[in-house]
Write an enzyme that holds these catalytic residues in place. Sequence first.
Site, PDB file in Angstrom:
ATOM      1  N   TYR A 111       0.781   2.160 -12.883  1.00  0.00           N
ATOM      2  CA  TYR A 111       1.609   2.602 -11.762  1.00  0.00           C
ATOM      3  C   TYR A 111       3.060   2.129 -11.944  1.00  0.00           C
ATOM      4  CZ  TYR A 111       4.340   2.197  -7.672  1.00  0.00           C
ATOM      5  OH  TYR A 111       5.428   2.242  -6.851  1.00  0.00           O
ATOM      6  N   GLU A 121       9.840  -3.103  -7.606  1.00  0.00           N
ATOM      7  CA  GLU A 121       8.435  -2.704  -7.683  1.00  0.00           C
ATOM      8  C   GLU A 121       7.506  -3.913  -7.629  1.00  0.00           C
ATOM      9  OE1 GLU A 121       6.960   0.128  -7.475  1.00  0.00           O
ATOM     10  OE2 GLU A 121       8.808   1.278  -7.350  1.00  0.00           O
ATOM     11  N   CYS A 157      -0.069  13.251  12.000  1.00  0.00           N
ATOM     12  CA  CYS A 157      -0.414  14.636  11.660  1.00  0.00           C
ATOM     13  C   CYS A 157       0.364  15.626  12.539  1.00  0.00           C
ATOM     14  CB  CYS A 157      -1.914  14.866  11.816  1.00  0.00           C
ATOM     15  SG  CYS A 157      -2.911  13.754  10.803  1.00  0.00           S
ATOM     16  N   CYS A 159       1.780   9.993   6.425  1.00  0.00           N
ATOM     17  CA  CYS A 159       0.332   9.928   6.188  1.00  0.00           C
ATOM     18  C   CYS A 159      -0.068   8.453   6.041  1.00  0.00           C
ATOM     19  CB  CYS A 159      -0.022  10.743   4.944  1.00  0.00           C
ATOM     20  SG  CYS A 159      -1.765  11.150   4.856  1.00  0.00           S
ATOM     21  N   LEU A 178       6.515 -15.092   0.127  1.00  0.00           N
ATOM     22  CA  LEU A 178       6.176 -13.711  -0.223  1.00  0.00           C
ATOM     23  C   LEU A 178       4.708 -13.580  -0.645  1.00  0.00           C
ATOM     24  CD1 LEU A 178       7.651 -11.002  -0.323  1.00  0.00           C
ATOM     25  CD2 LEU A 178       8.348 -11.504  -2.647  1.00  0.00           C
ATOM     26  N   ASP A 205      -0.028   5.262  -6.505  1.00  0.00           N
ATOM     27  CA  ASP A 205      -0.207   3.983  -5.819  1.00  0.00           C
ATOM     28  C   ASP A 205      -1.069   4.223  -4.571  1.00  0.00           C
ATOM     29  OD1 ASP A 205       1.470   5.270  -4.023  1.00  0.00           O
ATOM     30  OD2 ASP A 205       2.721   3.503  -3.649  1.00  0.00           O
ATOM     31  N   TYR A 222       1.196 -14.171  -3.253  1.00  0.00           N
ATOM     32  CA  TYR A 222       0.858 -13.692  -4.610  1.00  0.00           C
ATOM     33  C   TYR A 222       1.854 -14.233  -5.633  1.00  0.00           C
ATOM     34  CZ  TYR A 222      -1.779 -10.347  -1.858  1.00  0.00           C
ATOM     35  OH  TYR A 222      -2.607  -9.777  -0.952  1.00  0.00           O
ATOM     36  N   CYS A 234      -4.032  20.949   5.333  1.00  0.00           N
ATOM     37  CA  CYS A 234      -4.590  19.630   5.013  1.00  0.00           C
ATOM     38  C   CYS A 234      -6.081  19.577   5.350  1.00  0.00           C
ATOM     39  CB  CYS A 234      -3.842  18.551   5.784  1.00  0.00           C
ATOM     40  SG  CYS A 234      -4.622  16.940   5.653  1.00  0.00           S
ATOM     41  N   TRP A 254      17.150  -0.115  -3.773  1.00  0.00           N
ATOM     42  CA  TRP A 254      16.678   0.229  -5.128  1.00  0.00           C
ATOM     43  C   TRP A 254      16.683   1.738  -5.370  1.00  0.00           C
ATOM     44  CZ3 TRP A 254      13.982  -2.892  -1.701  1.00  0.00           C
ATOM     45  CH2 TRP A 254      13.007  -2.251  -0.917  1.00  0.00           C
ATOM     46  N   GLN A 297       1.725  -5.138  -2.783  1.00  0.00           N
ATOM     47  CA  GLN A 297       0.976  -5.764  -1.675  1.00  0.00           C
ATOM     48  C   GLN A 297       1.906  -6.259  -0.565  1.00  0.00           C
ATOM     49  OE1 GLN A 297      -2.383  -6.111  -2.300  1.00  0.00           O
ATOM     50  NE2 GLN A 297      -2.495  -6.079  -4.504  1.00  0.00           N
ATOM     51  N   THR A 298       3.101  -5.717  -0.477  1.00  0.00           N
ATOM     52  CA  THR A 298       4.089  -6.243   0.475  1.00  0.00           C
ATOM     53  C   THR A 298       4.764  -5.081   1.198  1.00  0.00           C
ATOM     54  OG1 THR A 298       4.498  -8.061  -1.047  1.00  0.00           O
ATOM     55  CG2 THR A 298       6.188  -7.675   0.601  1.00  0.00           C
TER      56      THR A 298
HETATM   57 FE1  SF4 Z   1      -1.823  13.193   6.169  1.00  0.00          FE
HETATM   58 FE2  SF4 Z   1      -2.997  15.537   6.460  1.00  0.00          FE
HETATM   59 FE3  SF4 Z   1      -2.272  14.176   8.606  1.00  0.00          FE
HETATM   60 FE4  SF4 Z   1      -0.449  15.282   7.030  1.00  0.00          FE
HETATM   61  S1  SF4 Z   1      -1.979  16.330   8.263  1.00  0.00           S
HETATM   62  S2  SF4 Z   1      -0.378  13.236   7.899  1.00  0.00           S
HETATM   63  S3  SF4 Z   1      -1.374  15.045   5.025  1.00  0.00           S
HETATM   64  S4  SF4 Z   1      -3.805  13.562   7.104  1.00  0.00           S
END
Ligand code: SF4
Length: 347
Positions: free
Chosen positions: A116, A33, A195, A188, A76, A134, A78, A204, A20, A38-39
């Site tokens: 969204y 979308e 991180c 994240c 799937l 989202d 829902y 961050c 997509w 939820q998938t």
């Molecule tokens: Fe998420 Fe912050 Fe970790 Fe980066 S450093 S992955 S923004 S929590």
Amino acid sequence: MSFADELIRWYHQNKRDLPWRHTTDPYLIWLSEIILQQTRVEQGLPYFNRFAARYPTVSRFAAATEDEILNLWQGLGYYSRGRNMLATARIVQQQYNGLFPSAYQELIKLKGIGEYTAAAIASFSANEAKAVVDGNVYRVLARYFGIDEAINSTTGKKTFQQLADELLNRDEPALHNQAIMEFGAMVCKPKKPACGICPVHLNCYAFKHNATTALPVKLNIVKIRKRYFNYLLIMDGDNILIHKRGLGDIWANMYELPLIETDGPAEPHEILYLQKNRPFTIGKDSVKSISPVYKHVLTHQHLYVRFIELDGVADTSSDDFFFTEVKKLKNLALPQIIFLFLTKFLN
Ligand code: SF4
């Protein structure tokens, strides 16, 4: 480099190649979308490919029957998404001459399309400057900026939308939206964010304050309902008794075995006593086998499902109950738990 620019740079180097992302057709983007709500991407991808191949245009989708859509949707979850999509496709066919809209203001009027999804379709298909928010975006923003407002509270939603709007790269809204969502999905992540390899970790908040598990904050307002489903498995030669579900509950308009729902776990003789009040009768009430209880988890409900095989032929007095050949079961839209049980049981 700004936070948003860093994410775009990361995206160029790390994005997944997903079908997509190769189109600006608002219909195909809508399809992806809704399927991905939820998938997980890995789970939704084969469904997207199947739907896009079978229904390459919204007109083709609109001409499908509900049974065909639910059958292809099988597994799937829902299922209301599939039904809403059909309603939307038919509206697009009738009111927009089969041209799927790409403007946010038109999209938001359509059934099953919220803020969204409208922002995602408008930005990905027409580069309209609408910021998507989202679950991924909530998480990234809450952690990076250290926002502890609940993401499912009214004020929290406003705060996050405002921030997302301010951050949006107005020259490249599609790219910006894709980048932040992909970053949330791949770096994240909800549990164990990466991180250590994150390009924005130095600034961050959650990283600096060891708060990645505490953010984002979500109010716990979901109440889980427990339900006990006892399915009767009644064969007549190569035929099996099937029931078509109605509207107003889970699995609306899908097919199942005759169901007796009880308030709690129940013994087979109690269940068969309840069967006497049903619009079908069984010649000989003898239990041939009882399956273990399977737990099936839905968002707001936990189902405890058991299958009771009965000896004897049923007389039905309702159009909602009918016998069908076992080999034709694959043409019916069955909830996944029933489909999997029958596939194993009948082979
Ligand atoms: Fe998420 Fe912050 Fe970790 Fe980066 S450093 S992955 S923004 S929590």
